[in-house]
Design a protein around this motif. Structure first.
Motif, PDB file in Angstrom:
ATOM      1  N   ALA A   1      38.281  69.494  -2.739  1.00 12.42           N
ATOM      2  CA  ALA A   1      39.672  69.508  -3.180  1.00 12.42           C
ATOM      3  C   ALA A   1      40.451  70.597  -2.458  1.00 12.42           C
ATOM      4  CB  ALA A   1      39.734  69.743  -4.689  1.00 12.42           C
ATOM      5  N   THR A   2      41.716  70.316  -2.168  1.00 11.60           N
ATOM      6  CA  THR A   2      42.593  71.289  -1.535  1.00 11.60           C
ATOM      7  C   THR A   2      43.792  71.545  -2.435  1.00 11.60           C
ATOM      8  OG1 THR A   2      43.768  69.547  -0.324  1.00 11.60           O
ATOM      9  CG2 THR A   2      41.900  70.616   0.804  1.00 11.60           C
ATOM     10  N   GLU A   3      44.562  72.560  -2.095  1.00  9.82           N
ATOM     11  CA  GLU A   3      45.697  72.953  -2.927  1.00  9.82           C
ATOM     12  C   GLU A   3      46.690  73.711  -2.056  1.00  9.82           C
ATOM     13  OE1 GLU A   3      47.973  72.764  -5.403  1.00  9.82           O
ATOM     14  OE2 GLU A   3      46.292  72.762  -6.827  1.00  9.82           O
ATOM     15  N   ILE A   4      47.946  73.740  -2.469  1.00 14.50           N
ATOM     16  CA  ILE A   4      48.950  74.560  -1.799  1.00 14.50           C
ATOM     17  C   ILE A   4      49.693  75.376  -2.848  1.00 14.50           C
ATOM     18  CG2 ILE A   4      50.640  72.671  -1.810  1.00 14.50           C
ATOM     19  CD1 ILE A   4      51.799  73.937   0.770  1.00 14.50           C
ATOM     20  N   VAL A   5      49.881  76.652  -2.563  1.00 11.86           N
ATOM     21  CA  VAL A   5      50.625  77.544  -3.448  1.00 11.86           C
ATOM     22  C   VAL A   5      51.650  78.308  -2.610  1.00 11.86           C
ATOM     23  CG1 VAL A   5      50.519  79.639  -4.868  1.00 11.86           C
ATOM     24  CG2 VAL A   5      48.821  77.820  -5.184  1.00 11.86           C
ATOM     25  N   ARG A   6      52.915  78.177  -2.997  1.00 14.50           N
ATOM     26  CA  ARG A   6      53.985  78.987  -2.417  1.00 14.50           C
ATOM     27  C   ARG A   6      54.253  80.124  -3.399  1.00 14.50           C
ATOM     28  NH1 ARG A   6      54.821  73.595  -1.687  1.00 14.50           N
ATOM     29  NH2 ARG A   6      55.443  72.836   0.393  1.00 14.50           N
TER      30      ARG A   6
ATOM     31  N   LEU B   1      46.548  71.501  13.519  1.00 11.93           N
ATOM     32  CA  LEU B   1      47.801  72.075  13.026  1.00 11.93           C
ATOM     33  C   LEU B   1      48.869  72.054  14.109  1.00 11.93           C
ATOM     34  CD1 LEU B   1      46.839  75.208  10.891  1.00 11.93           C
ATOM     35  CD2 LEU B   1      47.494  72.949  10.110  1.00 11.93           C
ATOM     36  N   ILE B   2      48.487  72.429  15.321  1.00  9.23           N
ATOM     37  CA  ILE B   2      49.433  72.438  16.442  1.00  9.23           C
ATOM     38  C   ILE B   2      49.957  71.034  16.702  1.00  9.23           C
ATOM     39  CG2 ILE B   2      49.631  72.814  18.932  1.00  9.23           C
ATOM     40  CD1 ILE B   2      47.622  75.126  18.604  1.00  9.23           C
ATOM     41  N   ASP B   3      49.047  70.056  16.722  1.00 10.59           N
ATOM     42  CA  ASP B   3      49.453  68.674  17.001  1.00 10.59           C
ATOM     43  C   ASP B   3      50.374  68.140  15.906  1.00 10.59           C
ATOM     44  OD1 ASP B   3      47.911  68.760  19.268  1.00 10.59           O
ATOM     45  OD2 ASP B   3      46.188  67.740  18.377  1.00 10.59           O
ATOM     46  N   SER B   4      50.024  68.409  14.646  1.00  2.00           N
ATOM     47  CA  SER B   4      50.852  67.887  13.553  1.00  2.00           C
ATOM     48  C   SER B   4      52.199  68.589  13.504  1.00  2.00           C
ATOM     49  CB  SER B   4      50.125  68.016  12.214  1.00  2.00           C
ATOM     50  OG  SER B   4      49.906  69.371  11.868  1.00  2.00           O
ATOM     51  N   ALA B   5      52.222  69.905  13.781  1.00  3.24           N
ATOM     52  CA  ALA B   5      53.502  70.627  13.802  1.00  3.24           C
ATOM     53  C   ALA B   5      54.405  70.071  14.889  1.00  3.24           C
ATOM     54  CB  ALA B   5      53.259  72.122  14.020  1.00  3.24           C
ATOM     55  N   LYS B   6      53.805  69.742  16.015  1.00  3.44           N
ATOM     56  CA  LYS B   6      54.591  69.159  17.108  1.00  3.44           C
ATOM     57  C   LYS B   6      55.177  67.815  16.697  1.00  3.44           C
ATOM     58  CE  LYS B   6      54.267  68.050  22.043  1.00  3.44           C
ATOM     59  NZ  LYS B   6      53.370  68.001  23.233  1.00  3.44           N
ATOM     60  N   SER B   7      54.371  66.985  16.025  1.00  2.00           N
ATOM     61  CA  SER B   7      54.862  65.666  15.626  1.00  2.00           C
ATOM     62  C   SER B   7      55.937  65.767  14.549  1.00  2.00           C
ATOM     63  CB  SER B   7      53.711  64.788  15.139  1.00  2.00           C
ATOM     64  OG  SER B   7      53.179  65.278  13.923  1.00  2.00           O
ATOM     65  N   PHE B   8      55.877  66.819  13.715  1.00  2.00           N
ATOM     66  CA  PHE B   8      56.895  67.030  12.682  1.00  2.00           C
ATOM     67  C   PHE B   8      58.109  67.783  13.224  1.00  2.00           C
ATOM     68  CE2 PHE B   8      53.727  65.712   9.698  1.00  2.00           C
ATOM     69  CZ  PHE B   8      54.376  65.446   8.502  1.00  2.00           C
TER      70      PHE B   8
ATOM     71  N   VAL C   1      46.142  75.966   1.203  1.00  4.49           N
ATOM     72  CA  VAL C   1      47.205  76.739   1.849  1.00  4.49           C
ATOM     73  C   VAL C   1      47.884  77.672   0.853  1.00  4.49           C
ATOM     74  CG1 VAL C   1      49.384  76.597   3.127  1.00  4.49           C
ATOM     75  CG2 VAL C   1      47.631  74.827   3.442  1.00  4.49           C
ATOM     76  N   GLY C   2      48.165  78.900   1.301  1.00  4.71           N
ATOM     77  CA  GLY C   2      48.980  79.839   0.548  1.00  4.71           C
ATOM     78  C   GLY C   2      50.095  80.348   1.434  1.00  4.71           C
TER      79      GLY C   2
ATOM     80  N   GLU D   1      58.736  72.172   5.126  1.00  5.73           N
ATOM     81  CA  GLU D   1      58.172  71.910   3.800  1.00  5.73           C
ATOM     82  C   GLU D   1      57.370  70.609   3.791  1.00  5.73           C
ATOM     83  OE1 GLU D   1      58.179  74.074   1.265  1.00  5.73           O
ATOM     84  OE2 GLU D   1      59.082  75.388   2.774  1.00  5.73           O
ATOM     85  N   ALA D   2      57.898  69.579   4.448  1.00  6.88           N
ATOM     86  CA  ALA D   2      57.157  68.318   4.536  1.00  6.88           C
ATOM     87  C   ALA D   2      55.866  68.519   5.317  1.00  6.88           C
ATOM     88  CB  ALA D   2      58.023  67.247   5.199  1.00  6.88           C
ATOM     89  N   TRP D   3      55.927  69.335   6.354  1.00  9.04           N
ATOM     90  CA  TRP D   3      54.725  69.608   7.153  1.00  9.04           C
ATOM     91  C   TRP D   3      53.694  70.347   6.318  1.00  9.04           C
ATOM     92  CZ3 TRP D   3      52.731  74.385   9.043  1.00  9.04           C
ATOM     93  CH2 TRP D   3      51.661  74.249   9.936  1.00  9.04           C
ATOM     94  N   LEU D   4      54.124  71.324   5.517  1.00  6.17           N
ATOM     95  CA  LEU D   4      53.193  72.059   4.658  1.00  6.17           C
ATOM     96  C   LEU D   4      52.469  71.119   3.698  1.00  6.17           C
ATOM     97  CD1 LEU D   4      55.135  75.316   3.690  1.00  6.17           C
ATOM     98  CD2 LEU D   4      52.987  75.180   4.955  1.00  6.17           C
ATOM     99  N   ASN D   5      53.199  70.194   3.111  1.00  7.09           N
ATOM    100  CA  ASN D   5      52.568  69.235   2.198  1.00  7.09           C
ATOM    101  C   ASN D   5      51.562  68.353   2.933  1.00  7.09           C
ATOM    102  OD1 ASN D   5      54.044  70.156  -0.011  1.00  7.09           O
ATOM    103  ND2 ASN D   5      55.738  68.758   0.401  1.00  7.09           N
ATOM    104  N   HIS D   6      51.872  68.013   4.189  1.00  9.03           N
ATOM    105  CA  HIS D   6      50.938  67.242   5.016  1.00  9.03           C
ATOM    106  C   HIS D   6      49.678  68.051   5.294  1.00  9.03           C
ATOM    107  CE1 HIS D   6      49.436  64.734   8.305  1.00  9.03           C
ATOM    108  NE2 HIS D   6      49.358  65.835   9.041  1.00  9.03           N
ATOM    109  N   VAL D   7      49.844  69.319   5.645  1.00  9.87           N
ATOM    110  CA  VAL D   7      48.695  70.191   5.944  1.00  9.87           C
ATOM    111  C   VAL D   7      47.805  70.352   4.718  1.00  9.87           C
ATOM    112  CG1 VAL D   7      48.046  72.567   6.524  1.00  9.87           C
ATOM    113  CG2 VAL D   7      49.877  71.430   7.789  1.00  9.87           C
ATOM    114  N   ALA D   8      48.425  70.448   3.538  1.00 13.94           N
ATOM    115  CA  ALA D   8      47.676  70.672   2.304  1.00 13.94           C
ATOM    116  C   ALA D   8      46.808  69.490   1.900  1.00 13.94           C
ATOM    117  CB  ALA D   8      48.635  71.024   1.170  1.00 13.94           C
ATOM    118  N   GLN D   9      46.908  68.382   2.609  1.00 10.15           N
ATOM    119  CA  GLN D   9      46.016  67.248   2.338  1.00 10.15           C
ATOM    120  C   GLN D   9      44.600  67.514   2.843  1.00 10.15           C
ATOM    121  OE1 GLN D   9      47.755  63.639   3.872  1.00 10.15           O
ATOM    122  NE2 GLN D   9      49.738  64.038   2.916  1.00 10.15           N
TER     123      GLN D   9
END
Length: 416
Positions: free
Chosen positions: A298-303, A207-214, A256-257, A244-252
């Motif tokens: 399976a994964t999912e994201i809910v805002r 998460l830290i690495d991907s947040a940094k890249s985003f 995530v909630g 928001e784009a990062w959240l969608n990436h993480v949800a792969q």
């Protein structure tokens, strides 16, 4: 007694080698104090061998490079052998490589030059010294990363415990150290590993690495309620920019909630309660999707601010009380698997009989017959808004799972 005979080097040779080693060490040491020490170090090594230097990770990805050597061809040679040290040529390039173990894993250091006589003179000194410098830089960065992680988690814990509105400005100053813009709206999030597994430090690091890249600011830590409950990940991010784009990436890879956006740091504890609610909704949807036609992980994201009214209402009710009210309706369907599947698909496809028949590979009249049996079972018409609403509230989780599964099947078919 005569010196320099036999296989022992003369004192003059030893002195020359020592002088060379000290010179190379001194030149490379200067790189350690640079803002990007690995980049500076690799650049100095490339300059010293009048060619190129490359650092690869264990998978062959380039961590840093300098010069114009054929990096992919070099890695192909390295990957074809398990030797720690290698020496080979590619075209006019003469190359030496060495596998080194650092805190963050195994890496490969490669140096190359077009000069035939340079590597025999400088190769060992350059590789030995560069390896030691890389280990030192990596150790310093690893220690700094651990300290930063501890401080980051401490700031997050302070916000979760609650801060006084009168002291918010002080805490915004601490958030600025982690690149949070001042007074930007925030989101709290809870994330869980798929399949009911416990979240780990490896998940946090990704998460830290991907947040940094985003380019997304992040406060993050592992959340463990007890030894029996799988650990989750708690985090705070901006509710703006590329978040928001990062959240969608993480949800792969994670379920995530997130909370609704909030502006006052004093609202953080309530925001995390929202995020926990959203995570439970997301977990339920992921399980339903997996049970219908999706992958087991399976994964999912809910805002939470984006869920519909029915979902929000269901999330606010005590689970045991809700189940008690739903049980009479679910009881009628317990021994009618075909009717249950038909009803779930019918609701998932917005009460469209033709679409339901197509999804279940039967004739439309078969669906009408089954809906008639459902009406007999409950004594209510399926055209009644109140009846359909009650059915949807009872069956929302499998209905949403069926919707996602039907969309997934459509995507797979289109890809094929």
């Amino acid at each position: 007694m005569e010196q320099g005979t036999g296989s022992n080097p003369s004192l003059a040779d030893q002195a020359a080698e020592l002088t060379l080693t000290l010179k190379v060490t001194n030149l490379l040491l200067n790189a350690v104090s640079m803002e990007e020490p690995v980049k500076a170090l690799v650049g100095r090594v490339a300059d010293l061998c009048h060619g190129a230097a490359v650092v690869y990770d264990a998978d062959g990805a380039i961590v840093e490079s300098s010069g114009e050597a054929p990096t992919r061809l070099i890695w192909n040679e390295v990957a074809a052998s398990h030797a720690t040290d290698q020496e080979f040529s590619i075209g006019r390039w003469h190359l030496r490589t060495r596998t080194v173990a650092l805190h963050d894993g195994v890496h490969v250091l490669a140096i190359g030059t077009r000069s035939e006589d340079l590597l025999p003179r400088l190769g060992d000194v350059l590789l030995d010294t560069a390896e030691r410098m890389l280990a030192a830089v990596n150790g310093i960065q690893h220690g700094a990363s651990l300290r930063d992680r501890r401080d980051n988690a401490h700031v997050l814990a302070t916000l979760q415990d609650g801060v006084l509105p009168s002291r918010e400005h002080r805490h915004w100053g601490r958030l600025a150290q982690y690149k949070f813009p001042s007074y930007v709206p925030l989101r709290a999030l809870e994330a869980a590993a798929p399949g009911g597994e416990s979240a780990t430090e490896a998940h946090v690091q990704r998460l830290i690495d991907s947040a940094k890249s985003f380019g997304v600011a992040l406060l993050v830590s592992i959340r463990r309620l007890n030894q029996e409950t799988p650990a989750t990940i708690s985090a705070v991010i901006p509710a703006a920019g590329r978040a928001e784009a990062w959240l969608n990436h993480v949800a792969q890879t994670l379920t995530v909630g997130t909370s609704a956006p909030f502006g006052a740091l004093a609202e953080t504890p309530g925001a995390f309660r929202e995020a926990e609610t959203a995570l439970e909704i997301a977990r339920s949807r992921a399980r339903s999707f997996a049970a219908d036609a999706g992958p087991a992980t399976a994964t999912e994201i809910v805002r939470l601010d984006e869920v519909d009214l029915a979902t929000w209402l269901l999330s606010q009710v005590d689970g045991q009380q809700l189940l008690a009210r739903m049980r009479p309706i679910l009881h009628e369907l317990r021994d009618a698997d075909t009717l249950h599947a038909t009803l779930v698909t019918y609701l998932a496809l917005d009460l469209n009989i033709s679409a339901t028949a197509q999804a279940m590979f039967v004739h439309a009249n078969t669906i009408r017959y089954r809906l008639g049996k459902i009406e007999e079972l409950f004594g209510e018409p399926v055209t009644s808004a109140a009846f359909v609403t009650n059915l949807y509230l009872c069956l929302q989780s499998p209905v949403l799972g069926r919707q996602r599964a039907l969309g997934h099947q459509h995507d797979v078919a289109a890809a094929g």
